[in-house]
Design a protein around this motif. Structure first.
Motif, PDB file in Angstrom:
ATOM      1  N   TRP A 139       0.830  -1.212   0.000  1.00  0.00           N
ATOM      2  CA  TRP A 139       0.000   0.000   0.000  1.00  0.00           C
ATOM      3  C   TRP A 139       0.863   1.261   0.000  1.00  0.00           C
ATOM      4  CZ3 TRP A 139      -2.261   2.701   4.701  1.00  0.00           C
ATOM      5  CH2 TRP A 139      -3.311   3.552   4.356  1.00  0.00           C
ATOM      6  N   LEU A 140       1.962   1.228   0.753  1.00  0.00           N
ATOM      7  CA  LEU A 140       2.805   2.412   0.889  1.00  0.00           C
ATOM      8  C   LEU A 140       3.987   2.435  -0.074  1.00  0.00           C
ATOM      9  CD1 LEU A 140       3.024   2.580   4.789  1.00  0.00           C
ATOM     10  CD2 LEU A 140       1.485   3.860   3.298  1.00  0.00           C
ATOM     11  N   LYS A 141       4.241   1.338  -0.768  1.00  0.00           N
ATOM     12  CA  LYS A 141       5.476   1.149  -1.528  1.00  0.00           C
ATOM     13  C   LYS A 141       5.725   2.204  -2.592  1.00  0.00           C
ATOM     14  CE  LYS A 141       7.891  -2.322  -4.254  1.00  0.00           C
ATOM     15  NZ  LYS A 141       7.863  -3.673  -4.770  1.00  0.00           N
ATOM     16  N   ASP A 142       4.703   2.668  -3.296  1.00  0.00           N
ATOM     17  CA  ASP A 142       4.952   3.630  -4.372  1.00  0.00           C
ATOM     18  C   ASP A 142       5.115   5.063  -3.866  1.00  0.00           C
ATOM     19  OD1 ASP A 142       2.345   4.215  -3.725  1.00  0.00           O
ATOM     20  OD2 ASP A 142       1.580   4.093  -5.781  1.00  0.00           O
ATOM     21  N   GLY A 143       4.860   5.312  -2.573  1.00  0.00           N
ATOM     22  CA  GLY A 143       5.086   6.631  -1.996  1.00  0.00           C
ATOM     23  C   GLY A 143       3.942   7.608  -2.167  1.00  0.00           C
ATOM     24  N   CYS A 144       2.931   7.266  -2.957  1.00  0.00           N
ATOM     25  CA  CYS A 144       1.824   8.196  -3.208  1.00  0.00           C
ATOM     26  C   CYS A 144       0.977   8.422  -1.958  1.00  0.00           C
ATOM     27  CB  CYS A 144       0.955   7.690  -4.361  1.00  0.00           C
ATOM     28  SG  CYS A 144       1.813   7.701  -5.939  1.00  0.00           S
ATOM     29  N   VAL A 145       0.678   7.354  -1.224  1.00  0.00           N
ATOM     30  CA  VAL A 145      -0.129   7.481  -0.009  1.00  0.00           C
ATOM     31  C   VAL A 145       0.614   8.321   1.022  1.00  0.00           C
ATOM     32  CG1 VAL A 145      -1.175   6.210   1.905  1.00  0.00           C
ATOM     33  CG2 VAL A 145      -1.342   5.309  -0.412  1.00  0.00           C
ATOM     34  N   LEU A 146       1.919   8.095   1.140  1.00  0.00           N
ATOM     35  CA  LEU A 146       2.727   8.869   2.075  1.00  0.00           C
ATOM     36  C   LEU A 146       2.750  10.350   1.695  1.00  0.00           C
ATOM     37  CD1 LEU A 146       5.736   6.415   2.512  1.00  0.00           C
ATOM     38  CD2 LEU A 146       3.882   6.831   4.125  1.00  0.00           C
ATOM     39  N   SER A 147       2.861  10.628   0.406  1.00  0.00           N
ATOM     40  CA  SER A 147       2.878  12.013  -0.046  1.00  0.00           C
ATOM     41  C   SER A 147       1.534  12.691   0.199  1.00  0.00           C
ATOM     42  CB  SER A 147       3.239  12.075  -1.536  1.00  0.00           C
ATOM     43  OG  SER A 147       4.536  11.544  -1.741  1.00  0.00           O
ATOM     44  N   GLU A 148       0.440  11.956  -0.037  1.00  0.00           N
ATOM     45  CA  GLU A 148      -0.887  12.493   0.269  1.00  0.00           C
ATOM     46  C   GLU A 148      -1.006  12.809   1.761  1.00  0.00           C
ATOM     47  OE1 GLU A 148      -3.474  13.299  -1.609  1.00  0.00           O
ATOM     48  OE2 GLU A 148      -2.779  12.522  -3.530  1.00  0.00           O
ATOM     49  N   LEU A 149      -0.438  11.934   2.594  1.00  0.00           N
ATOM     50  CA  LEU A 149      -0.503  12.119   4.045  1.00  0.00           C
ATOM     51  C   LEU A 149       0.218  13.391   4.471  1.00  0.00           C
ATOM     52  CD1 LEU A 149      -1.159  11.069   6.916  1.00  0.00           C
ATOM     53  CD2 LEU A 149       0.984   9.807   6.817  1.00  0.00           C
ATOM     54  N   ILE A 150       1.434  13.589   4.014  1.00  0.00           N
ATOM     55  CA  ILE A 150       2.192  14.777   4.428  1.00  0.00           C
ATOM     56  C   ILE A 150       1.567  16.045   3.857  1.00  0.00           C
ATOM     57  CG2 ILE A 150       3.933  14.776   2.592  1.00  0.00           C
ATOM     58  CD1 ILE A 150       4.655  15.397   6.299  1.00  0.00           C
ATOM     59  N   ASN A 151       0.981  15.954   2.668  1.00  0.00           N
ATOM     60  CA  ASN A 151       0.301  17.124   2.099  1.00  0.00           C
ATOM     61  C   ASN A 151      -0.951  17.473   2.898  1.00  0.00           C
ATOM     62  OD1 ASN A 151       2.159  17.598   0.103  1.00  0.00           O
ATOM     63  ND2 ASN A 151       0.943  16.707  -1.548  1.00  0.00           N
ATOM     64  N   SER A 152      -1.650  16.465   3.426  1.00  0.00           N
ATOM     65  CA  SER A 152      -2.876  16.728   4.183  1.00  0.00           C
ATOM     66  C   SER A 152      -2.583  17.363   5.539  1.00  0.00           C
ATOM     67  CB  SER A 152      -3.671  15.439   4.376  1.00  0.00           C
ATOM     68  OG  SER A 152      -2.997  14.577   5.266  1.00  0.00           O
ATOM     69  N   LEU A 153      -1.360  17.219   6.032  1.00  0.00           N
ATOM     70  CA  LEU A 153      -0.990  17.811   7.317  1.00  0.00           C
ATOM     71  C   LEU A 153      -0.528  19.267   7.176  1.00  0.00           C
ATOM     72  CD1 LEU A 153       0.945  14.845   8.949  1.00  0.00           C
ATOM     73  CD2 LEU A 153      -1.305  15.713   9.582  1.00  0.00           C
ATOM     74  N   SER A 154      -0.330  19.720   5.951  1.00  0.00           N
ATOM     75  CA  SER A 154       0.144  21.086   5.726  1.00  0.00           C
ATOM     76  C   SER A 154      -1.033  21.995   5.418  1.00  0.00           C
ATOM     77  CB  SER A 154       1.129  21.116   4.562  1.00  0.00           C
ATOM     78  OG  SER A 154       2.205  20.265   4.835  1.00  0.00           O
ATOM     79  N   ALA A 155      -1.130  23.064   6.185  1.00  0.00           N
ATOM     80  CA  ALA A 155      -2.246  23.993   6.008  1.00  0.00           C
ATOM     81  C   ALA A 155      -2.049  24.871   4.777  1.00  0.00           C
ATOM     82  CB  ALA A 155      -2.397  24.865   7.251  1.00  0.00           C
ATOM     83  N   GLY A 156      -0.835  25.315   4.537  1.00  0.00           N
ATOM     84  CA  GLY A 156      -0.555  26.219   3.422  1.00  0.00           C
ATOM     85  C   GLY A 156      -0.217  25.465   2.153  1.00  0.00           C
ATOM     86  N   ASN A 157       0.937  25.818   1.576  1.00  0.00           N
ATOM     87  CA  ASN A 157       1.347  25.154   0.339  1.00  0.00           C
ATOM     88  C   ASN A 157       1.778  23.714   0.612  1.00  0.00           C
ATOM     89  OD1 ASN A 157       3.613  25.827   1.762  1.00  0.00           O
ATOM     90  ND2 ASN A 157       4.722  26.695   0.033  1.00  0.00           N
TER      91      ASN A 157
END
Length: 197
Positions: free
Chosen positions: A55-73
């Motif tokens: 599930w995490l191997k391609d890095g897309c889910v992880l990138s979505e996760l870190i983007n969802s934690l950022s309020a700004g850009n």
């Protein structure tokens, strides 16, 4: 990488010890948090280590996760799923860079191969737990999940003392300095005294 055979001897013992640190209960908490944080677009993995890694191997889910934690850009600008190994590893390393910028310490970070080759999935769990703890501690309104899933990190508790308080503190003898009152060895004797002839 793809032709890695079974390990034997000491290598096998080391890998078994690393694998024993993987926590299935923590996996369920992390999956639930990531699904709540990112929405239904990320899907759900199959239960177990293999499903979690896939599930995490391609890095897309992880990138979505870190983007969802950022309020700004968004820290990860381009999230693109790819079947090519180096693109997937690049996506994971972008997540790791963004997580470090978010505040996860270097000692809590996993290496790209830990996830991509499933070398140490417990390290991946530690990184995601540290990220969740930071999100709960920062309390920026971007965390979606139960605050009891992750511990809240200690924060600074700065104190200001006046000069009078500091001077008064110099006159107090702390208990760790010792005391000349109370118990002593006076009157105690063990065995016979030393005979000097």
């Amino acid at each position: 990488m793809a032709n890695k055979g079974p390990s034997f001897g000491l290598s096998r013992q080391v890998q078994d010890k690393i694998d024993s640190k993987y926590d299935p209960d923590l996996e369920q908490i992390l999956v639930e948090w990531i699904c709540r944080q990112c929405g239904s677009g990320v899907g759900r993995p199959e239960a177990g280590k293999v499903g979690f890694q896939a599930w995490l191997k391609d890095g897309c889910v992880l990138s979505e996760l870190i983007n969802s934690l950022s309020a700004g850009n968004k820290p990860v600008k381009k999230i693109a799923s790819s079947s090519m190994a180096f693109k997937q590893m690049e996506q994971i390393s972008q997540f790791l860079t963004a997580a470090e910028n978010y505040g996860v310490t270097k000692t809590d970070m996993f290496q790209t191969v830990d996830l991509w080759e499933a070398k140490d999935l417990a390290a991946v769990q530690r990184t995601l737990s540290a990220l969740g703890s930071l999100a709960v501690t920062k309390d920026e309104g971007t965390y979606n999940g139960d605050p009891n899933w992750f511990f809240k990190k200690a924060q600074e508790n700065k104190r200001d003392f006046s000069d009078d308080q500091l001077k008064a503190g110099k006159n107090v003898i702390g208990l760790q300095m010792g005391s000349n009152k109370g118990a002593s060895q006076e009157g105690m004797s063990y065995g016979r005294p030393r005979q000097i002839l």
